[in-house]
Design a protein around this motif. Structure first.
Motif, mmCIF file in Angstrom:
data_model
loop_
_atom_site.group_PDB
_atom_site.id
_atom_site.type_symbol
_atom_site.label_atom_id
_atom_site.label_comp_id
_atom_site.label_asym_id
_atom_site.label_seq_id
_atom_site.Cartn_x
_atom_site.Cartn_y
_atom_site.Cartn_z
ATOM 1 N N ALA A 60 0.104 12.670 3.616
ATOM 2 C CA ALA A 60 1.140 12.302 4.869
ATOM 3 C C ALA A 60 0.517 11.694 5.637
ATOM 4 O O ALA A 60 0.953 10.817 6.171
ATOM 5 C CB ALA A 60 2.016 13.348 5.348
ATOM 6 N N GLU A 61 -0.896 12.026 6.055
ATOM 7 C CA GLU A 61 -1.547 11.222 7.244
ATOM 8 C C GLU A 61 -2.017 10.005 6.722
ATOM 9 O O GLU A 61 -1.972 9.055 7.405
ATOM 10 C CB GLU A 61 -2.986 11.987 7.199
ATOM 11 N N LEU B 266 -0.394 3.895 7.516
ATOM 12 C CA LEU B 266 0.105 2.550 7.051
ATOM 13 C C LEU B 266 1.536 2.387 7.883
ATOM 14 O O LEU B 266 1.473 1.164 8.031
ATOM 15 C CB LEU B 266 0.514 2.593 5.471
ATOM 16 N N TYR B 267 2.228 3.292 8.183
ATOM 17 C CA TYR B 267 3.324 3.161 8.933
ATOM 18 C C TYR B 267 2.996 2.661 10.385
ATOM 19 O O TYR B 267 3.723 1.679 10.990
ATOM 20 C CB TYR B 267 4.223 4.595 8.965
ATOM 21 N N PHE B 268 1.905 3.181 11.052
ATOM 22 C CA PHE B 268 1.339 2.645 12.158
ATOM 23 C C PHE B 268 1.006 1.301 12.178
ATOM 24 O O PHE B 268 1.265 0.524 13.268
ATOM 25 C CB PHE B 268 0.478 3.628 12.784
ATOM 26 N N LEU B 269 0.133 0.962 11.308
ATOM 27 C CA LEU B 269 -0.089 -0.571 10.997
ATOM 28 C C LEU B 269 1.022 -1.331 10.871
ATOM 29 O O LEU B 269 0.992 -2.432 11.604
ATOM 30 C CB LEU B 269 -0.896 -0.650 9.987
ATOM 31 N N ILE B 270 1.912 -0.989 10.252
ATOM 32 C CA ILE B 270 3.235 -1.907 10.034
ATOM 33 C C ILE B 270 3.960 -1.757 11.159
ATOM 34 O O ILE B 270 4.377 -3.037 11.448
ATOM 35 C CB ILE B 270 4.178 -1.315 8.683
ATOM 36 N N THR C 196 -2.654 12.890 13.278
ATOM 37 C CA THR C 196 -3.423 12.164 14.476
ATOM 38 C C THR C 196 -2.822 11.087 14.718
ATOM 39 O O THR C 196 -2.909 10.482 16.147
ATOM 40 C CB THR C 196 -4.830 11.832 14.110
ATOM 41 N N PHE C 197 -1.904 10.526 13.900
ATOM 42 C CA PHE C 197 -1.113 9.316 14.521
ATOM 43 C C PHE C 197 -0.087 9.574 15.432
ATOM 44 O O PHE C 197 0.881 8.631 16.104
ATOM 45 C CB PHE C 197 -0.672 8.393 13.507
ATOM 46 N N LYS C 198 0.758 10.927 15.579
ATOM 47 C CA LYS C 198 1.613 11.131 16.201
ATOM 48 C C LYS C 198 1.835 10.962 17.807
ATOM 49 O O LYS C 198 2.978 10.497 18.104
ATOM 50 C CB LYS C 198 2.251 12.897 15.878
ATOM 51 N N PRO C 199 0.885 11.243 18.370
ATOM 52 C CA PRO C 199 0.776 10.998 19.899
ATOM 53 C C PRO C 199 0.807 9.506 20.265
ATOM 54 O O PRO C 199 1.951 9.001 21.189
ATOM 55 C CB PRO C 199 -0.575 11.532 20.310
ATOM 56 N N ALA D 173 0.749 -1.311 0.227
ATOM 57 C CA ALA D 173 -0.109 0.052 0.149
ATOM 58 C C ALA D 173 0.860 1.290 0.067
ATOM 59 O O ALA D 173 0.448 2.309 -0.561
ATOM 60 C CB ALA D 173 -0.910 0.047 1.257
ATOM 61 N N LEU D 174 1.985 1.251 0.762
ATOM 62 C CA LEU D 174 2.826 2.333 0.802
ATOM 63 C C LEU D 174 3.505 2.776 -0.573
ATOM 64 O O LEU D 174 3.778 3.749 -1.128
ATOM 65 C CB LEU D 174 4.016 1.918 1.709
#
Length: 322
Positions: A273-274, A279-283, A307-310, A265-266
């Motif tokens: 960028a969100e 995808l990076y968070f899931l990986i 929103t994934f940063k915290p 997917a990447l």
């Protein structure tokens, strides 16, 4: 060329009639033929009756009617074709096809290659059109029968393959629907029918995405990934399908599959960028579950956006990423 011939023949017929020993009988045959030859374009059904009458009389006359009989036989296939075209203009497809079949039979019987060729080019399209009409009436089995006739007559004509696939969808026969979608794509590629190939791919993708969504709502996650995999068969470059696969493999705790599809997917993502951060968070989460800490840290760092940063920053702290 045929018009000049008919004019010439009319003169010839009148000459024969003038000297015929059979009197009125040969004149009847001549007149009936002349009537047919004159009106077959304007009134083909009347011409058909006249030519059949002329042929019958000529056959009864034996040798004396031989020339008239030959001329009748030469014109009969064309008249049947004209009758078929009249029925087509009247939007009576079944009668059109019936008369085309008669035109072809006559063309074969009387060795008229030109009419036979015209019939062969016309009939597949008409069977397909009849199939389409039946499809609109939800008469799916009858539609499939007519699509099949079109395919048998012209295997490289792609429209009826797609029509058959859609009719099988109407019958809720997924296996046969897929078979004919795949045939549409395969045969369409061979004859460069890009439009029908694209339609088949779009239909297949949409069908299996809808089924996958239904399975997701029913919390049947194993079915979801199978159905999404079928959707990929029709569009292997859709980022969002790979994203959905990554999410569902994560829910199934199939971590290696989640990583594989997440990376795919990447490669395809063209969003924000969100989108990449998700995808990076899931990986990263999948690597974390596999206790591959170095890989997890690298992925969490790439996920630290929006929103994934915290959550990403928290995991980086917990793992003491360098």
């Amino acid at each position: 060329m045929r018009v000049r011939f008919v004019k010439h023949f009319l003169l010839g017929i009148f000459a024969i009639g003038a000297v015929s020993v059979s009197g009125q009988s040969i004149n009847d045959a001549i007149q009936a033929y002349n009537n047919a030859a004159t009106v077959y374009k304007q009134d083909p059904e009347k011409a058909l009756k006249d030519i059949q009458s002329a042929l019958q009389i000529a056959e009864q006359l034996g040798e004396e009617g031989a020339e008239t009989k030959q001329k009748c036989e030469e014109l009969i296939p064309t008249i049947y074709f004209q009758v078929a075209m009249a029925k087509y203009k009247a939007k009576d497809l079944q009668a059109t096809l019936d008369n085309l079949e008669k035109a072809e039979e006559a063309a074969i019987k009387y060795n008229d290659g030109a009419v036979k060729s015209r019939v062969e080019k016309t009939m597949p399209k008409l069977y397909n059109a009849l199939g389409n009409n039946l499809f609109k009436e939800n008469k799916f089995e009858e539609a499939i029968t007519n699509y099949g006739k079109a395919i048998k007559l012209e295997p490289n004509y792609i429209d009826p393959y797609l029509g058959t696939a859609l009719a099988y969808e109407g019958l809720k026969n997924e296996e046969k629907m897929v078979e004919f979608l795949d045939l549409t794509i395969d045969m369409g590629g061979k004859v460069n029918d890009a439009a029908n190939v694209e339609k088949a791919k779009t239909k297949g993708k949409a069908y299996f995405l809808k089924k996958a969504d239904e399975a997701r709502n029913a919390n049947k996650l194993n079915d979801v990934v199978k159905l999404l995999d079928m959707a990929l068969k029709y569009d292997g470059d859709d980022y969002d399908i790979y994203r959905l696969m990554t999410i569902n493999y994560s829910k199934l705790e199939r971590w290696n599959d989640a990583i594989e599809y997440g990376n795919k997917a990447l490669e395809l993502v063209k969003g924000t960028a969100e989108d990449k951060a998700e995808l990076y968070f899931l990986i990263a989460s999948a690597y974390h579950k596999l206790n591959k800490i170095s890989d997890a840290c690298a992925a969490y760092k790439n996920a630290a956006f929006g929103t994934f940063k915290p959550n990403a920053d928290y995991q980086i702290q917990q793992l003491k990423c360098q």
